[in-house]
Design a protein around this motif. Structure first.
Motif, mmCIF file in Angstrom:
data_model
loop_
_atom_site.group_PDB
_atom_site.id
_atom_site.type_symbol
_atom_site.label_atom_id
_atom_site.label_comp_id
_atom_site.label_asym_id
_atom_site.label_seq_id
_atom_site.Cartn_x
_atom_site.Cartn_y
_atom_site.Cartn_z
ATOM 1 N N LEU A 23 0.830 -1.197 0.000
ATOM 2 C CA LEU A 23 0.000 0.000 0.000
ATOM 3 C C LEU A 23 0.861 1.241 0.000
ATOM 4 O O LEU A 23 1.542 1.526 0.975
ATOM 5 C CB LEU A 23 -0.883 -0.002 1.254
ATOM 6 C CG LEU A 23 -1.759 1.207 1.471
ATOM 7 C CD1 LEU A 23 -2.785 1.288 0.347
ATOM 8 C CD2 LEU A 23 -2.456 1.110 2.802
ATOM 9 N N PRO A 24 0.877 2.044 -1.091
ATOM 10 C CA PRO A 24 1.654 3.279 -1.085
ATOM 11 C C PRO A 24 1.088 4.262 -0.066
ATOM 12 O O PRO A 24 -0.113 4.330 0.153
ATOM 13 C CB PRO A 24 1.483 3.814 -2.518
ATOM 14 C CG PRO A 24 1.003 2.652 -3.320
ATOM 15 C CD PRO A 24 0.215 1.802 -2.367
ATOM 16 N N PRO A 26 0.168 8.063 1.502
ATOM 17 C CA PRO A 26 -0.218 9.326 0.909
ATOM 18 C C PRO A 26 0.988 10.248 0.772
ATOM 19 O O PRO A 26 1.941 10.150 1.537
ATOM 20 C CB PRO A 26 -1.226 9.896 1.909
ATOM 21 C CG PRO A 26 -1.170 9.046 3.113
ATOM 22 C CD PRO A 26 -0.408 7.806 2.805
ATOM 23 N N ALA A 27 0.922 11.135 -0.208
ATOM 24 C CA ALA A 27 1.966 12.152 -0.323
ATOM 25 C C ALA A 27 1.916 13.069 0.884
ATOM 26 O O ALA A 27 0.915 13.156 1.571
ATOM 27 C CB ALA A 27 1.783 12.941 -1.610
ATOM 28 N N SER A 41 7.399 9.807 -0.354
ATOM 29 C CA SER A 41 6.581 8.625 -0.119
ATOM 30 C C SER A 41 6.005 8.587 1.275
ATOM 31 O O SER A 41 5.072 7.849 1.552
ATOM 32 C CB SER A 41 7.418 7.364 -0.330
ATOM 33 O OG SER A 41 8.393 7.270 0.689
ATOM 34 N N SER A 74 -3.246 -1.821 -1.405
ATOM 35 C CA SER A 74 -2.860 -1.464 -2.768
ATOM 36 C C SER A 74 -3.467 -0.144 -3.216
ATOM 37 O O SER A 74 -3.521 0.129 -4.404
ATOM 38 C CB SER A 74 -3.287 -2.580 -3.730
ATOM 39 O OG SER A 74 -4.687 -2.801 -3.644
ATOM 40 N N THR A 75 -3.928 0.681 -2.298
ATOM 41 C CA THR A 75 -4.628 1.904 -2.654
ATOM 42 C C THR A 75 -3.775 3.131 -2.373
ATOM 43 O O THR A 75 -3.070 3.191 -1.370
ATOM 44 C CB THR A 75 -5.949 2.012 -1.864
ATOM 45 O OG1 THR A 75 -6.703 0.826 -2.082
ATOM 46 C CG2 THR A 75 -6.755 3.199 -2.306
ATOM 47 N N GLN A 76 -3.831 4.119 -3.258
ATOM 48 C CA GLN A 76 -3.053 5.349 -3.117
ATOM 49 C C GLN A 76 -3.868 6.405 -2.388
ATOM 50 O O GLN A 76 -4.986 6.725 -2.796
ATOM 51 C CB GLN A 76 -2.649 5.882 -4.490
ATOM 52 C CG GLN A 76 -1.846 7.169 -4.445
ATOM 53 C CD GLN A 76 -0.469 6.962 -3.840
ATOM 54 O OE1 GLN A 76 0.285 6.122 -4.311
ATOM 55 N NE2 GLN A 76 -0.129 7.711 -2.822
ATOM 56 N N THR A 78 -4.476 10.346 -0.802
ATOM 57 C CA THR A 78 -4.200 11.717 -1.204
ATOM 58 C C THR A 78 -3.169 12.345 -0.271
ATOM 59 O O THR A 78 -2.821 11.789 0.766
ATOM 60 C CB THR A 78 -5.484 12.554 -1.179
ATOM 61 O OG1 THR A 78 -6.034 12.535 0.153
ATOM 62 C CG2 THR A 78 -6.526 11.996 -2.139
ATOM 63 N N PHE A 164 -8.882 8.854 -1.120
ATOM 64 C CA PHE A 164 -8.093 8.097 -2.079
ATOM 65 C C PHE A 164 -7.957 8.875 -3.382
ATOM 66 O O PHE A 164 -8.831 9.671 -3.737
ATOM 67 C CB PHE A 164 -8.731 6.734 -2.348
ATOM 68 C CG PHE A 164 -8.828 5.888 -1.115
ATOM 69 C CD1 PHE A 164 -7.751 5.131 -0.689
ATOM 70 C CD2 PHE A 164 -9.986 5.861 -0.353
ATOM 71 C CE1 PHE A 164 -7.818 4.359 0.455
ATOM 72 C CE2 PHE A 164 -10.066 5.101 0.799
ATOM 73 C CZ PHE A 164 -8.980 4.345 1.203
ATOM 74 N N SER A 165 -6.865 8.631 -4.077
ATOM 75 C CA SER A 165 -6.618 9.279 -5.358
ATOM 76 C C SER A 165 -7.340 8.518 -6.461
ATOM 77 O O SER A 165 -7.124 7.314 -6.646
ATOM 78 C CB SER A 165 -5.112 9.319 -5.654
ATOM 79 O OG SER A 165 -4.446 10.131 -4.719
#
Length: 398
Positions: A23-24, A26-27, A41, A74-76, A78, A164-165
């Motif tokens: 799972l990345p 958030p920025a 990251s 696995s969700t990006q 925001t 989420f993005s």
């Protein structure tokens, strides 16, 4: 099941969900003050790759790349904006007049809006066929509110409010759900501790054990018990830390569906206030059997670091609206559980009732309220009592 709930199941943040891909995070927008910038990251950079087949992992050295890559979601998410760091000790702790009130100030300081990151890694194996397991890494944006404070008892409710993005780069609407809860009790004379095999039993510490200590009881998303342990706060200069006794827990959600080689998580943990929030540190032993076995067997040890970093954006105020609509129902659920704790010396939770897990019963009822249905206290109480009685296998024996 709603799409939002399914996504949280995949993230492994709610119930006993299968592991997903990494799972990345958030920025991150750093705070305006002179605080060290966080990598884009949100996490420390990975060590240089020595070869395509291996990676360096702290404490292990070179291990196969497939094992070095953490599992998780696995969700990006925001971007988030971190709050400025605060000097320690916090002003509320420095101003407290005695140890009891310093402890209270530290517990109350856990509330707020956070970016949370979850990191778990096995540090050793205790069987001849042991091989390093993949570590775990996930994230959330989470609101923590004080729902009860009577002085010697403080209850903190966690609520996930996640953005989420979308594929086009826009941000999703907030995805919100009730998360776990932590109850703190000063000099607690009555604990309910996990004993293995989905069973909890009463434990009455001695007056000497409880004197000056705080218990932390942790509850699942459906307000069923998870674990409870005594511990003590220490305040020394700019350090405020709570250290627990060694206690048992059920398999964590991140492990339940991917591990079948152990039954009990046994360990101690610490909560430490930091300039940017707080850290939950765990030292766990993975135990094969519960109290029915006289000689325990352990398969591995694990370290865990859950970081709670204060944020100023995005706003997590959507939690306020959810609790306005559903708070009365969840307060009723907590009250009925409190009554069951008082009535039962020991109990075992069934996995299903009417072909549903406990969280499904409660979440479905709460969702109707969140969508605008008026709260009917009598109907909610009938539903809650019937549901819990079903999962507890009927009323206690007399």
């Amino acid at each position: 099941m709603s799409g939002a709930l399914a996504k949280l199941l995949c993230l492994g943040l709610l119930v006993l969900a299968p592991a997903c891909q990494q799972l990345p995070a958030p920025a991150v927008t750093p705070p305006p003050a002179a605080v060290t910038a966080t990598p884009a990251s949100g996490y420390a950079a990975v060590a240089p790759v020595v070869s395509p087949e291996s990676r360096y992992v702290f404490g292990w050295g070179e291990i196969p790349a497939a094992v070095a890559k953490p599992r998780g979601g696995s969700t990006q998410g925001t971007a988030v904006t971190l709050a400025p760091a605060q000097p320690l000790p916090l002003a509320s702790i420095a101003a407290a007049g005695d140890a009891f009130n310093r402890d209270r100030a530290a517990i109350l300081a856990l509330a707020g809006d956070y970016r949370t990151s979850f990191h778990f890694m096995e540090s050793l194996g205790l069987t001849t066929d042991y091989h390093p397991a993949r570590s775990y890494h996930s994230w959330a944006t989470e609101h923590i509110r004080v729902i009860t404070d009577t002085g010697r008892f403080i209850s903190l409710q966690h609520t996930l409010v996640m953005f989420f993005s979308n594929p086009n780069g826009s941000a999703s609407a907030p995805m919100l759900t009730k998360h776990w809860r932590q109850d703190w009790t000063y000099e607690d004379p009555d604990l309910h501790t996990f004993r293995g095999d989905a069973t909890w039993a009463r434990r009455r510490p001695s007056p000497a054990e409880a004197s000056g200590a705080w218990s932390q009881a942790v509850f699942q998303v459906d307000d069923s018990p998870r674990y409870e342990a005594l511990g003590r706060w220490e305040h020394a200069g700019n350090l405020s830390v709570w250290t627990s006794e060694r206690a048992w827990r059920p398999l964590p959600r991140r492990e339940h569906s991917v591990r079948k080689d152990y039954d009990v998580m046994e360990g101690a943990h610490r909560i430490v206030l930091t300039p940017t929030g707080w850290l939950h540190e765990q030292n766990n032993w993975k135990r094969v059997a519960g109290e029915s076995v006289s000689t325990p067997r352990y398969v591995a040890a694990e370290i865990g670091l859950d970081r709670y970093e204060r944020i100023t954006a995005p706003s997590l105020a959507a939690a306020d609206e959810y609790w306005k609509k559903t708070g009365a129902y969840w307060a009723l659920v907590r009250r009925v559980w409190t009554e069951e704790f008082a009535r039962r010396e020991r109990f075992t939770l069934q996995p299903k009732f009417q072909d549903k897990a406990l969280f499904e019963h409660h979440f479905a009822y709460a969702e109707k309220l969140a969508e605008g249905q008026p709260f009917d206290a009598a109907d909610a109480e009938r539903h809650t009592r019937a549901t819990l009685t079903g999962f507890l296998g009927g009323p206690p024996a007399r």
